[in-house]
Each structure stands twice: as structure tokens, then as C-alpha cells.
Design a protein around this motif. Sequence first.
Motif, mmCIF file in Angstrom:
data_model
loop_
_atom_site.group_PDB
_atom_site.id
_atom_site.type_symbol
_atom_site.label_atom_id
_atom_site.label_comp_id
_atom_site.label_asym_id
_atom_site.label_seq_id
_atom_site.Cartn_x
_atom_site.Cartn_y
_atom_site.Cartn_z
ATOM 1 N N GLU A 102 0.823 -1.212 0.000
ATOM 2 C CA GLU A 102 0.000 0.000 0.000
ATOM 3 C C GLU A 102 0.854 1.256 0.000
ATOM 4 O O GLU A 102 0.502 2.267 -0.633
ATOM 5 C CB GLU A 102 -0.930 -0.008 1.216
ATOM 6 C CG GLU A 102 -2.035 -1.055 1.133
ATOM 7 C CD GLU A 102 -2.850 -1.149 2.394
ATOM 8 O OE1 GLU A 102 -2.438 -0.549 3.413
ATOM 9 O OE2 GLU A 102 -3.892 -1.832 2.386
ATOM 10 N N LEU A 103 1.975 1.217 0.711
ATOM 11 C CA LEU A 103 2.883 2.372 0.719
ATOM 12 C C LEU A 103 3.471 2.616 -0.669
ATOM 13 O O LEU A 103 3.677 3.763 -1.077
ATOM 14 C CB LEU A 103 4.000 2.145 1.740
ATOM 15 C CG LEU A 103 3.615 2.351 3.209
ATOM 16 C CD1 LEU A 103 4.723 1.829 4.118
ATOM 17 C CD2 LEU A 103 3.353 3.819 3.498
ATOM 18 N N ASP A 104 3.728 1.525 -1.387
ATOM 19 C CA ASP A 104 4.270 1.668 -2.744
ATOM 20 C C ASP A 104 3.216 2.190 -3.712
ATOM 21 O O ASP A 104 3.517 2.999 -4.604
ATOM 22 C CB ASP A 104 4.795 0.315 -3.241
ATOM 23 C CG ASP A 104 6.043 -0.130 -2.496
ATOM 24 O OD1 ASP A 104 6.742 0.738 -1.928
ATOM 25 O OD2 ASP A 104 6.314 -1.349 -2.471
ATOM 26 N N LEU A 105 1.965 1.752 -3.537
ATOM 27 C CA LEU A 105 0.907 2.104 -4.491
ATOM 28 C C LEU A 105 0.221 3.433 -4.157
ATOM 29 O O LEU A 105 -0.156 4.176 -5.061
ATOM 30 C CB LEU A 105 -0.149 0.992 -4.522
ATOM 31 C CG LEU A 105 0.306 -0.354 -5.086
ATOM 32 C CD1 LEU A 105 -0.783 -1.402 -4.894
ATOM 33 C CD2 LEU A 105 0.654 -0.219 -6.565
ATOM 34 N N TYR A 106 0.062 3.707 -2.869
ATOM 35 C CA TYR A 106 -0.705 4.884 -2.459
ATOM 36 C C TYR A 106 0.047 5.686 -1.397
ATOM 37 O O TYR A 106 -0.425 5.834 -0.256
ATOM 38 C CB TYR A 106 -2.063 4.460 -1.894
ATOM 39 C CG TYR A 106 -2.789 3.427 -2.715
ATOM 40 C CD1 TYR A 106 -3.372 3.756 -3.937
ATOM 41 C CD2 TYR A 106 -2.900 2.115 -2.262
ATOM 42 C CE1 TYR A 106 -4.046 2.813 -4.689
ATOM 43 C CE2 TYR A 106 -3.576 1.160 -3.002
ATOM 44 C CZ TYR A 106 -4.137 1.508 -4.215
ATOM 45 O OH TYR A 106 -4.801 0.571 -4.954
ATOM 46 N N PRO A 107 1.207 6.222 -1.713
ATOM 47 C CA PRO A 107 1.996 6.927 -0.689
ATOM 48 C C PRO A 107 1.292 8.144 -0.109
ATOM 49 O O PRO A 107 1.362 8.392 1.097
ATOM 50 C CB PRO A 107 3.266 7.317 -1.439
ATOM 51 C CG PRO A 107 2.895 7.308 -2.890
ATOM 52 C CD PRO A 107 1.873 6.228 -3.030
ATOM 53 N N ASP A 108 0.603 8.910 -0.946
ATOM 54 C CA ASP A 108 -0.069 10.113 -0.445
ATOM 55 C C ASP A 108 -1.237 9.753 0.473
ATOM 56 O O ASP A 108 -1.425 10.374 1.538
ATOM 57 C CB ASP A 108 -0.580 10.961 -1.621
ATOM 58 C CG ASP A 108 0.559 11.540 -2.449
ATOM 59 O OD1 ASP A 108 1.667 11.683 -1.896
ATOM 60 O OD2 ASP A 108 0.335 11.830 -3.643
ATOM 61 N N GLU A 109 -2.024 8.750 0.065
ATOM 62 C CA GLU A 109 -3.152 8.326 0.889
ATOM 63 C C GLU A 109 -2.675 7.746 2.227
ATOM 64 O O GLU A 109 -3.296 7.965 3.274
ATOM 65 C CB GLU A 109 -3.988 7.289 0.148
ATOM 66 C CG GLU A 109 -4.772 7.844 -1.037
ATOM 67 C CD GLU A 109 -3.941 7.882 -2.313
ATOM 68 O OE1 GLU A 109 -2.702 7.749 -2.212
ATOM 69 O OE2 GLU A 109 -4.536 8.051 -3.392
ATOM 70 N N GLU A 110 -1.562 7.031 2.186
ATOM 71 C CA GLU A 110 -1.019 6.452 3.421
ATOM 72 C C GLU A 110 -0.505 7.540 4.365
ATOM 73 O O GLU A 110 -0.624 7.419 5.584
ATOM 74 C CB GLU A 110 0.103 5.472 3.081
ATOM 75 C CG GLU A 110 -0.368 4.170 2.476
ATOM 76 C CD GLU A 110 -1.184 3.349 3.456
ATOM 77 O OE1 GLU A 110 -0.662 3.004 4.543
ATOM 78 O OE2 GLU A 110 -2.355 3.069 3.157
#
Length: 246
Positions: A102-110
Motif C-alpha cells: 500500500e505504501l508503494d501504491l498509495y503513498p499520499d493516501e497512506e
Amino acid sequence: MTASDGTQTDGPGAHEGEAHHGGLSSRMNWLRAGVMGANDGIVSTAGLVVGVAGATAAGGPILTAGIAGVVAGAVSMALGEYVSVSSQRDTERALLAKERAELDLYPDEELDELAALYVAKGLKHATARQVAQELTEHDAFAAHADAELGIDPQALTNPLHAAGASAVAFTIGSLLPLIAILVPPPGARVAVTFVVVLLALAVTGAVSAHLGTAGKPAAVTRLVLGGALAMLVTFGIGHLVGATVL
């Protein structure tokens, strides 16, 4: 996104505190597990040997049953602990792998999610955002593993260590009633074992309560009464079976 209520950590300062207190907490957990394993060994072996002593006064059968009980109990405890900790570790690894993806795919959301966790803990939005950004710059994966999952990726429990500790604790606890029933003369075996076992249970109950910051009188009373009941029941059954079969 990984769902979390953020209740497993103490706040943004927890990272620094865990560096000092994480090791102590881990050692306390191991010690508590050791005390409980020893307690299981005391109760189960005491019930077994007292039950056999109720059926026969011969030392051979008591020794044989006691050794069998110690070995079987230690193996059972070790296997159960290994399976349990392995399952827990597999789950933790799966959660960590999902979080990394998830950190790789959605860094801003995380990043938004991490900041929201600290807002939920009472920080102002601006402060929570700054803390989240700084932790992300330092080690985003560790920050999310801690805040969202309550997991330290570098301190996953080793199933083999847990199994070994459980087996050793059980064995040490089992040796006490085994020795107590074999050393005295036949006429005093059961009485001596009752006294020794109940004293040992009182000690382990007090230690367990101390480690868990619980009330000692209640913990000691539960263990002593439970151990006494277990020995009385097994002695009665052994006596009845011995009188009928032997």
C-alpha cells in the motif's frame, strides 16, 4: 487501505519510548509465559502422580507415569506454542506485506492515513501532519507498521524460541511434584506432595499476579484451590480404580 482505529500505540512519541521499554516489555512477556508454563507443569503432573499414588503405593508405576506425563506434557506444550506463534507470525507477516504494498501504491493516501491516526490521538491537524511527514521521511514502513498494526517488523516472535521456552518451563514445573512424591516414604507421599504443590502454586500465583499487576490474594487463592481440587479428584479416582482393578 489498512483499517485501524489507532489504539495500539501511545502516540507519536511511542517510537522513542519503545526503544527503551520494548526490550523490557518483551522480557516481561517471556517471564510471564514461563511462570504460566511452570504452573501448568506443576498442576498436571501433580494430578497425574497423585492419581497413580491413589491406586498403588509402589514407586515404579508412579515414576513411570510421572516421567511419561512430563515428556508428553512438555511436547504438547511446545507443539501448541509453536503452532500458535507460527500462526501469529504468519498473520503479522501478511499484514506487513500488505502495508508495504500500500505504501508503494498509495503513498499520499497512506500519509493522510498516518496523520489521521495522530489526530485521533489528540494532536492538532498541523502537528499530526508534521509528525506523519517526519516519520515517513525517516522510515515510512516502520511508522505505519507501528501506528496502524502495532507490530515491530524487527521483533517478530520466533516460534522455535517460544516452543523451547514453553517446554523448559513445563518440565521445570513438573519436576517439583515428581520429586515430592518419590522422595518421602510411601505413607507420607500424598500428604507431602499436597503441601509442596500448594506452596509452589501459591508462589507462582503471587509471581504471576505481580507480573500482571493484579491482586495477589485472588490469584493465589484461585491457583491453590484449583490445584487442591485437581489433586483431590485424581487421587479419589485413582483410589477407586485401584481398589476395583488391582
